[in-house]
Scaffold this active site. Structure first.
Site, PDB file in Angstrom:
ATOM      1  N   GLY A  97      24.981  -9.726 -23.132  1.00  0.00           N
ATOM      2  CA  GLY A  97      25.467 -10.185 -24.421  1.00  0.00           C
ATOM      3  C   GLY A  97      25.059 -11.588 -24.798  1.00  0.00           C
ATOM      4  CE  LYS A 151      28.921  -4.255 -23.119  1.00  0.00           C
ATOM      5  NZ  LYS A 151      28.537  -5.661 -22.866  1.00  0.00           N
ATOM      6  CD  GLU A 172      25.173  -3.887 -17.148  1.00  0.00           C
ATOM      7  OE1 GLU A 172      24.651  -3.557 -18.213  1.00  0.00           O
ATOM      8  OE2 GLU A 172      26.395  -4.015 -17.007  1.00  0.00           O
ATOM      9  CG  HIS A 195      30.259  -3.461 -17.530  1.00  0.00           C
ATOM     10  ND1 HIS A 195      30.535  -4.711 -18.031  1.00  0.00           N
ATOM     11  CD2 HIS A 195      29.113  -3.048 -18.116  1.00  0.00           C
ATOM     12  CE1 HIS A 195      29.578  -5.043 -18.891  1.00  0.00           C
ATOM     13  NE2 HIS A 195      28.709  -4.061 -18.956  1.00  0.00           N
ATOM     14  CG  ASN A 248      29.158  -0.097 -22.047  1.00  0.00           C
ATOM     15  OD1 ASN A 248      30.126   0.440 -22.584  1.00  0.00           O
ATOM     16  ND2 ASN A 248      29.283  -1.141 -21.251  1.00  0.00           N
ATOM     17  CD  GLU A 295      31.615  -6.535 -21.062  1.00  0.00           C
ATOM     18  OE1 GLU A 295      30.640  -7.042 -21.629  1.00  0.00           O
ATOM     19  OE2 GLU A 295      32.064  -5.393 -21.343  1.00  0.00           O
ATOM     20  CB  SER A 339      20.061  -9.486 -23.399  1.00  0.00           C
ATOM     21  OG  SER A 339      21.235 -10.285 -23.461  1.00  0.00           O
TER      22      SER A 339
END
Length: 267
Positions: A184, A16, A178, A106, A14, A108, A224
Protein backbone atom coordinates in the site's frame (compact mmCIF):
# COMPACT_ATOMS: atom_id res chain seq x y z
CA UNK A 1 4.19 -27.73 -29.52
CA UNK A 2 3.76 -25.95 -26.18
CA UNK A 3 4.38 -27.35 -22.72
CA UNK A 4 2.63 -26.40 -19.49
CA UNK A 5 4.63 -24.50 -16.88
CA UNK A 6 5.80 -26.63 -13.94
CA UNK A 7 3.60 -24.68 -11.50
CA UNK A 8 0.24 -23.17 -12.36
CA UNK A 9 0.50 -19.45 -11.61
CA UNK A 10 -1.94 -17.60 -9.37
CA UNK A 11 -3.08 -13.99 -9.50
CA UNK A 12 -5.16 -13.32 -6.38
CA UNK A 13 -6.97 -10.10 -5.58
CA UNK A 14 -7.28 -9.13 -1.92
CA UNK A 15 -10.10 -6.60 -1.73
CA UNK A 16 -9.44 -6.01 1.99
CA UNK A 17 -12.20 -3.95 3.68
CA UNK A 18 -13.74 -2.67 0.45
CA UNK A 19 -16.99 -3.45 -1.39
CA UNK A 20 -20.06 -4.58 0.48
CA UNK A 21 -22.35 -7.13 -1.21
CA UNK A 22 -23.90 -4.77 -3.78
CA UNK A 23 -20.64 -3.18 -4.90
CA UNK A 24 -18.81 -6.51 -4.79
CA UNK A 25 -21.42 -8.08 -7.06
CA UNK A 26 -21.29 -5.13 -9.45
CA UNK A 27 -17.50 -5.12 -9.62
CA UNK A 28 -17.33 -8.89 -10.09
CA UNK A 29 -19.77 -8.59 -12.98
CA UNK A 30 -17.58 -5.84 -14.45
CA UNK A 31 -14.29 -7.75 -14.47
CA UNK A 32 -15.10 -11.46 -14.69
CA UNK A 33 -16.14 -11.61 -18.38
CA UNK A 34 -12.76 -10.20 -19.44
CA UNK A 35 -10.92 -12.40 -16.94
CA UNK A 36 -12.81 -15.46 -18.09
CA UNK A 37 -11.92 -14.82 -21.72
CA UNK A 38 -8.23 -14.42 -20.89
CA UNK A 39 -8.14 -17.56 -18.76
CA UNK A 40 -9.95 -19.65 -21.37
CA UNK A 41 -7.13 -18.78 -23.78
CA UNK A 42 -4.42 -19.67 -21.26
CA UNK A 43 -5.22 -22.59 -18.93
CA UNK A 44 -2.06 -22.37 -16.80
CA UNK A 45 -3.08 -19.43 -14.63
CA UNK A 46 -5.64 -19.35 -11.83
CA UNK A 47 -7.38 -16.17 -10.69
CA UNK A 48 -8.76 -15.88 -7.14
CA UNK A 49 -11.03 -13.06 -5.95
CA UNK A 50 -10.96 -12.41 -2.18
CA UNK A 51 -13.74 -10.02 -1.10
CA UNK A 52 -14.70 -9.26 2.52
CA UNK A 53 -16.56 -12.05 4.32
CA UNK A 54 -19.88 -10.23 4.11
CA UNK A 55 -19.58 -10.14 0.30
CA UNK A 56 -18.51 -13.72 -0.35
CA UNK A 57 -22.03 -14.96 -1.10
CA UNK A 58 -22.67 -12.11 -3.55
CA UNK A 59 -19.51 -12.81 -5.53
CA UNK A 60 -20.15 -16.57 -5.34
CA UNK A 61 -23.49 -15.98 -7.09
CA UNK A 62 -21.76 -14.07 -9.89
CA UNK A 63 -19.16 -16.76 -10.42
CA UNK A 64 -21.76 -19.54 -10.35
CA UNK A 65 -23.89 -17.74 -12.92
CA UNK A 66 -21.00 -17.13 -15.32
CA UNK A 67 -19.37 -20.56 -14.90
CA UNK A 68 -15.76 -19.47 -15.24
CA UNK A 69 -13.83 -22.46 -13.94
CA UNK A 70 -10.49 -20.71 -13.53
CA UNK A 71 -11.84 -17.84 -11.43
CA UNK A 72 -12.13 -18.96 -7.83
CA UNK A 73 -13.29 -17.37 -4.61
CA UNK A 74 -11.17 -16.85 -1.52
CA UNK A 75 -11.75 -15.56 2.01
CA UNK A 76 -9.43 -13.07 3.70
CA UNK A 77 -9.26 -14.81 7.08
CA UNK A 78 -10.84 -17.54 9.19
CA UNK A 79 -10.80 -19.11 12.65
CA UNK A 80 -9.18 -22.48 13.25
CA UNK A 81 -12.18 -23.97 15.11
CA UNK A 82 -15.09 -25.56 13.26
CA UNK A 83 -17.74 -23.89 15.43
CA UNK A 84 -18.26 -22.34 18.83
CA UNK A 85 -18.59 -19.13 20.81
CA UNK A 86 -16.28 -16.99 18.71
CA UNK A 87 -18.32 -13.88 17.94
CA UNK A 88 -17.43 -12.26 14.63
CA UNK A 89 -15.34 -15.16 13.34
CA UNK A 90 -15.96 -17.53 10.43
CA UNK A 91 -15.01 -21.19 10.56
CA UNK A 92 -13.32 -23.44 7.97
CA UNK A 93 -16.62 -25.23 7.44
CA UNK A 94 -18.32 -21.92 6.62
CA UNK A 95 -15.54 -20.80 4.31
CA UNK A 96 -15.54 -24.15 2.52
CA UNK A 97 -19.21 -23.75 1.54
CA UNK A 98 -18.28 -20.81 -0.71
CA UNK A 99 -14.52 -20.76 -1.23
CA UNK A 100 -11.56 -22.82 -2.34
CA UNK A 101 -8.95 -20.59 -0.73
CA UNK A 102 -8.25 -18.48 2.36
CA UNK A 103 -5.59 -15.81 2.97
CA UNK A 104 -3.88 -16.31 6.33
CA UNK A 105 -1.29 -14.31 8.25
CA UNK A 106 -1.49 -11.16 6.15
CA UNK A 107 0.71 -8.46 7.67
CA UNK A 108 -2.37 -6.40 8.51
CA UNK A 109 -3.69 -9.31 10.56
CA UNK A 110 -0.32 -9.70 12.25
CA UNK A 111 0.13 -5.97 12.88
CA UNK A 112 -3.36 -4.76 13.80
CA UNK A 113 -4.76 -7.92 15.39
CA UNK A 114 -1.67 -9.42 16.96
CA UNK A 115 -1.65 -12.69 15.03
CA UNK A 116 1.45 -14.73 15.83
CA UNK A 117 3.26 -17.25 13.65
CA UNK A 118 1.84 -19.99 15.87
CA UNK A 119 -1.74 -18.77 15.36
CA UNK A 120 -1.22 -18.47 11.61
CA UNK A 121 0.10 -22.03 11.56
CA UNK A 122 -2.90 -23.30 13.50
CA UNK A 123 -5.22 -21.65 10.97
CA UNK A 124 -3.25 -23.07 8.04
CA UNK A 125 -3.45 -26.55 9.54
CA UNK A 126 -7.23 -26.15 9.87
CA UNK A 127 -7.54 -24.93 6.29
CA UNK A 128 -5.70 -27.95 4.93
CA UNK A 129 -7.68 -30.32 7.13
CA UNK A 130 -10.90 -28.94 5.64
CA UNK A 131 -9.84 -29.03 2.00
CA UNK A 132 -9.05 -25.33 1.68
CA UNK A 133 -5.99 -23.87 -0.03
CA UNK A 134 -4.24 -21.53 2.42
CA UNK A 135 -2.29 -18.56 1.11
CA UNK A 136 0.11 -17.99 4.01
CA UNK A 137 1.73 -14.56 4.06
CA UNK A 138 5.21 -13.74 5.33
CA UNK A 139 7.26 -10.56 5.12
CA UNK A 140 9.54 -8.18 6.97
CA UNK A 141 8.77 -4.70 8.31
CA UNK A 142 10.58 -1.56 7.09
CA UNK A 143 12.88 -1.32 10.10
CA UNK A 144 13.82 -4.98 9.72
CA UNK A 145 14.48 -4.50 6.00
CA UNK A 146 16.66 -1.45 6.60
CA UNK A 147 18.56 -3.25 9.36
CA UNK A 148 19.44 -6.11 7.00
CA UNK A 149 17.28 -8.57 8.93
CA UNK A 150 15.10 -9.73 6.03
CA UNK A 151 16.60 -13.23 5.86
CA UNK A 152 16.36 -13.79 9.62
CA UNK A 153 12.74 -12.60 9.76
CA UNK A 154 11.68 -14.68 6.77
CA UNK A 155 13.47 -17.75 8.12
CA UNK A 156 11.66 -17.45 11.46
CA UNK A 157 8.23 -16.82 9.91
CA UNK A 158 8.52 -19.68 7.43
CA UNK A 159 9.77 -22.17 10.01
CA UNK A 160 6.98 -21.28 12.45
CA UNK A 161 4.01 -20.31 10.26
CA UNK A 162 4.48 -23.23 7.87
CA UNK A 163 5.48 -25.95 10.34
CA UNK A 164 4.24 -29.50 10.82
CA UNK A 165 2.09 -29.96 7.73
CA UNK A 166 1.43 -33.54 6.73
CA UNK A 167 3.90 -34.35 3.97
CA UNK A 168 1.18 -35.17 1.45
CA UNK A 169 -0.52 -31.79 2.02
CA UNK A 170 2.52 -29.49 2.21
CA UNK A 171 2.50 -28.85 -1.55
CA UNK A 172 -1.13 -27.67 -1.37
CA UNK A 173 -0.06 -24.56 0.53
CA UNK A 174 0.53 -21.29 -1.32
CA UNK A 175 3.03 -18.87 0.20
CA UNK A 176 2.93 -15.11 -0.37
CA UNK A 177 6.01 -12.99 0.25
CA UNK A 178 4.70 -9.55 1.14
CA UNK A 179 7.35 -7.14 2.43
CA UNK A 180 5.36 -4.98 4.83
CA UNK A 181 7.17 -1.83 3.71
CA UNK A 182 5.85 -2.34 0.16
CA UNK A 183 2.17 -2.95 0.97
CA UNK A 184 0.00 0.00 0.00
CA UNK A 185 2.98 2.35 -0.15
CA UNK A 186 3.63 2.41 -3.88
CA UNK A 187 7.22 1.34 -3.12
CA UNK A 188 7.24 -2.10 -4.68
CA UNK A 189 10.13 -4.45 -4.00
CA UNK A 190 12.37 -4.72 -7.11
CA UNK A 191 11.80 -7.95 -8.98
CA UNK A 192 15.33 -9.28 -8.47
CA UNK A 193 15.14 -8.62 -4.72
CA UNK A 194 11.76 -10.36 -4.49
CA UNK A 195 13.20 -13.31 -6.44
CA UNK A 196 16.11 -13.57 -4.03
CA UNK A 197 13.85 -13.69 -0.97
CA UNK A 198 11.37 -16.05 -2.58
CA UNK A 199 14.20 -18.37 -3.58
CA UNK A 200 15.21 -18.38 0.08
CA UNK A 201 11.63 -19.30 1.05
CA UNK A 202 11.71 -22.20 -1.41
CA UNK A 203 15.02 -23.41 0.04
CA UNK A 204 13.64 -23.21 3.58
CA UNK A 205 10.57 -25.16 2.50
CA UNK A 206 12.84 -27.78 0.94
CA UNK A 207 14.63 -28.16 4.26
CA UNK A 208 11.25 -28.71 5.93
CA UNK A 209 9.44 -30.91 3.41
CA UNK A 210 11.94 -32.03 0.78
CA UNK A 211 13.02 -30.73 -2.59
CA UNK A 212 10.14 -32.22 -4.59
CA UNK A 213 7.52 -30.53 -2.42
CA UNK A 214 9.40 -27.22 -2.41
CA UNK A 215 9.64 -27.34 -6.19
CA UNK A 216 5.88 -27.85 -6.45
CA UNK A 217 4.72 -25.24 -3.94
CA UNK A 218 3.62 -21.91 -5.40
CA UNK A 219 5.09 -18.71 -4.00
CA UNK A 220 3.58 -15.33 -4.84
CA UNK A 221 4.82 -11.78 -4.48
CA UNK A 222 2.62 -9.08 -2.96
CA UNK A 223 3.21 -5.39 -2.26
CA UNK A 224 2.19 -2.48 -4.53
CA UNK A 225 1.68 -4.77 -7.52
CA UNK A 226 0.26 -3.02 -10.61
CA UNK A 227 -0.04 -3.70 -14.31
CA UNK A 228 3.07 -1.53 -14.76
CA UNK A 229 5.33 -3.81 -12.68
CA UNK A 230 3.72 -7.28 -12.72
CA UNK A 231 5.96 -8.48 -15.57
CA UNK A 232 9.14 -8.07 -13.51
CA UNK A 233 7.73 -10.47 -10.91
CA UNK A 234 6.17 -13.24 -12.99
CA UNK A 235 9.29 -13.33 -15.19
CA UNK A 236 11.35 -14.50 -12.19
CA UNK A 237 12.08 -18.22 -11.90
CA UNK A 238 10.70 -18.72 -8.38
CA UNK A 239 7.76 -16.28 -8.45
CA UNK A 240 4.47 -17.96 -9.38
CA UNK A 241 2.18 -14.96 -9.53
CA UNK A 242 0.99 -12.22 -7.21
CA UNK A 243 -1.26 -11.35 -4.31
CA UNK A 244 -2.64 -8.00 -5.43
CA UNK A 245 -4.08 -5.40 -3.05
CA UNK A 246 -5.19 -1.94 -4.19
CA UNK A 247 -4.95 -2.67 -7.91
CA UNK A 248 -7.39 -5.58 -7.49
CA UNK A 249 -10.14 -3.02 -6.76
CA UNK A 250 -9.91 -1.55 -10.26
CA UNK A 251 -10.08 -2.73 -13.84
CA UNK A 252 -6.26 -2.68 -13.72
CA UNK A 253 -6.61 -6.16 -12.22
CA UNK A 254 -7.64 -7.48 -15.63
CA UNK A 255 -4.56 -5.88 -17.15
CA UNK A 256 -2.39 -7.52 -14.48
CA UNK A 257 -3.76 -10.91 -15.50
CA UNK A 258 -3.31 -10.12 -19.20
CA UNK A 259 0.32 -9.05 -18.78
CA UNK A 260 1.04 -12.10 -16.62
CA UNK A 261 -0.26 -14.34 -19.37
CA UNK A 262 1.96 -12.57 -21.90
CA UNK A 263 5.03 -13.45 -19.83
CA UNK A 264 3.95 -16.96 -18.81
CA UNK A 265 2.55 -18.24 -22.11
CA UNK A 266 4.74 -21.11 -23.40
CA UNK A 267 6.57 -20.29 -26.63
Amino acid sequence: MTTAPARTAIIAGNWKMHYGPRMASSFALEITPALGKLLNEYPYLLCILCPPAISLSAVREVLDALLFERIELGAQNMHFEEKGAFTGEISPLMVRELCTTVILGHSERRTYFGESDELVNRKAQAALNHGLRPIVCVGERLEEHEAGKTEAVIRSQVQKSLANFRSERACDVVIAYEPVWAIGTGKACPGEDAQRTIHLIRELYADMYGGETANAVRILYGGSVTSANIAEYVAQADIDGALVGGASLKSDFVEIVRKSIEILRPS
